[in-house]
Scaffold this motif. Structure first.
Motif, mmCIF file in Angstrom:
data_model
loop_
_atom_site.group_PDB
_atom_site.id
_atom_site.type_symbol
_atom_site.label_atom_id
_atom_site.label_comp_id
_atom_site.label_asym_id
_atom_site.label_seq_id
_atom_site.Cartn_x
_atom_site.Cartn_y
_atom_site.Cartn_z
ATOM 1 N N GLN A 32 0.835 -1.200 0.000
ATOM 2 C CA GLN A 32 0.000 0.000 0.000
ATOM 3 C C GLN A 32 0.870 1.251 0.000
ATOM 4 N N PHE A 33 1.972 1.238 0.750
ATOM 5 C CA PHE A 33 2.876 2.383 0.779
ATOM 6 C C PHE A 33 3.429 2.663 -0.615
ATOM 7 N N ILE A 34 3.875 1.601 -1.293
ATOM 8 C CA ILE A 34 4.438 1.770 -2.637
ATOM 9 C C ILE A 34 3.375 2.291 -3.600
ATOM 10 N N LEU A 35 2.164 1.761 -3.512
ATOM 11 C CA LEU A 35 1.089 2.215 -4.397
ATOM 12 C C LEU A 35 0.765 3.688 -4.153
ATOM 13 N N ILE A 36 0.562 4.060 -2.887
ATOM 14 C CA ILE A 36 0.140 5.429 -2.557
ATOM 15 C C ILE A 36 1.263 6.436 -2.763
ATOM 16 N N HIS A 37 2.430 6.145 -2.201
ATOM 17 C CA HIS A 37 3.517 7.125 -2.206
ATOM 18 C C HIS A 37 4.424 7.025 -3.433
ATOM 19 N N GLY A 38 4.555 5.832 -3.981
ATOM 20 C CA GLY A 38 5.427 5.654 -5.139
ATOM 21 C C GLY A 38 4.700 5.823 -6.457
ATOM 22 N N VAL A 39 3.732 4.945 -6.706
ATOM 23 C CA VAL A 39 3.041 4.940 -7.997
ATOM 24 C C VAL A 39 2.127 6.159 -8.146
ATOM 25 N N LEU A 40 1.209 6.342 -7.183
ATOM 26 C CA LEU A 40 0.232 7.429 -7.300
ATOM 27 C C LEU A 40 0.786 8.780 -6.841
ATOM 28 N N GLY A 41 1.683 8.760 -5.871
ATOM 29 C CA GLY A 41 2.209 10.006 -5.330
ATOM 30 C C GLY A 41 3.392 10.575 -6.088
ATOM 31 N N TRP A 42 4.141 9.700 -6.765
ATOM 32 C CA TRP A 42 5.308 10.165 -7.516
ATOM 33 C C TRP A 42 5.215 9.815 -8.998
ATOM 34 N N GLY A 43 4.945 8.573 -9.317
ATOM 35 C CA GLY A 43 4.981 8.114 -10.710
ATOM 36 C C GLY A 43 3.988 8.795 -11.621
ATOM 37 N N VAL A 44 2.718 8.796 -11.250
ATOM 38 C CA VAL A 44 1.686 9.387 -12.107
ATOM 39 C C VAL A 44 1.868 10.902 -12.239
ATOM 40 N N PRO A 45 2.025 11.645 -11.121
ATOM 41 C CA PRO A 45 2.215 13.097 -11.290
ATOM 42 C C PRO A 45 3.467 13.449 -12.095
ATOM 43 N N THR A 46 4.544 12.724 -11.890
ATOM 44 C CA THR A 46 5.777 12.995 -12.628
ATOM 45 C C THR A 46 5.593 12.667 -14.107
ATOM 46 N N GLY A 47 4.889 11.588 -14.405
ATOM 47 C CA GLY A 47 4.598 11.239 -15.795
ATOM 48 C C GLY A 47 3.752 12.298 -16.481
ATOM 49 N N ILE A 48 2.755 12.805 -15.774
ATOM 50 C CA ILE A 48 1.908 13.867 -16.333
ATOM 51 C C ILE A 48 2.726 15.132 -16.559
ATOM 52 N N LEU A 49 3.561 15.478 -15.589
ATOM 53 C CA LEU A 49 4.430 16.651 -15.740
ATOM 54 C C LEU A 49 5.375 16.466 -16.925
ATOM 55 N N PHE A 50 5.936 15.283 -17.073
ATOM 56 C CA PHE A 50 6.821 14.979 -18.196
ATOM 57 C C PHE A 50 6.093 15.176 -19.524
ATOM 58 N N MET A 51 4.863 14.654 -19.614
ATOM 59 C CA MET A 51 4.102 14.794 -20.859
ATOM 60 C C MET A 51 3.772 16.258 -21.142
ATOM 61 N N PHE A 52 3.437 17.014 -20.107
ATOM 62 C CA PHE A 52 3.141 18.433 -20.274
ATOM 63 C C PHE A 52 4.366 19.177 -20.792
ATOM 64 N N ILE A 53 5.518 18.932 -20.163
ATOM 65 C CA ILE A 53 6.754 19.593 -20.598
ATOM 66 C C ILE A 53 7.106 19.181 -22.018
ATOM 67 N N GLN A 54 6.990 17.889 -22.305
ATOM 68 C CA GLN A 54 7.310 17.402 -23.641
ATOM 69 C C GLN A 54 6.376 18.027 -24.686
ATOM 70 N N HIS A 55 5.131 18.185 -24.345
ATOM 71 C CA HIS A 55 4.160 18.764 -25.290
ATOM 72 C C HIS A 55 4.492 20.222 -25.594
ATOM 73 N N HIS A 56 4.968 20.958 -24.596
ATOM 74 C CA HIS A 56 5.235 22.379 -24.781
ATOM 75 C C HIS A 56 6.672 22.685 -25.189
ATOM 76 N N TRP A 57 7.488 21.659 -25.258
ATOM 77 C CA TRP A 57 8.882 21.839 -25.692
ATOM 78 C C TRP A 57 8.874 22.023 -27.204
ATOM 79 N N THR A 58 9.849 22.707 -27.707
ATOM 80 C CA THR A 58 9.927 22.856 -29.162
ATOM 81 C C THR A 58 11.166 22.147 -29.676
ATOM 82 N N ASN A 59 11.167 21.853 -30.948
ATOM 83 C CA ASN A 59 12.278 21.127 -31.560
ATOM 84 C C ASN A 59 13.345 22.064 -32.117
#
Length: 93
Positions: free
Chosen positions: A21-48
């Motif tokens: 439960q700790f890994i799910l709450i603090h690792g996957v949902l607390g770090w993994g998903v938000p960081t992945g969303i932030l990564f996608m947002f940054i990647q979307h707004h980055w230019t080539n």
């Protein structure tokens, strides 16, 4: 009650819920998903370099792939944090 004593009390409650439960709450949902969303947002707004956005064809597939990768990384992050907290807990109890 001191700051260290409060942490030990909170960690006892957390560890009673279990490592999974700790890994799910603090690792996957607390770090993994938000960081992945932030990564996608940054990647979307980055230019080539030409001022145009990066090609985001197959965005749903890329989104799923990125979230899976970051969720796996979050699992690792959660496990490492569990081990660090356990070491700290055993050192002070």
């Amino acid at each position: 009650m001191g700051k260290g004593t409060r942490w030990i009390t909170r960690w006892r409650k957390t560890r009673q819920k279990g490592m999974k439960q700790f890994i799910l709450i603090h690792g996957v949902l607390g770090w993994g998903v938000p960081t992945g969303i932030l990564f996608m947002f940054i990647q979307h707004h980055w230019t080539n370099g030409s001022g145009t956005p990066i090609d985001l064809s197959n965005t749903p597939l890329k989104t799923i792939f990125v979230l899976i990768i970051f969720m796996l990384a979050g699992t690792l992050f959660g496990r490492v944090m569990w081990d660090v907290n356990e070491k700290h807990y055993h050192k002070h109890t």
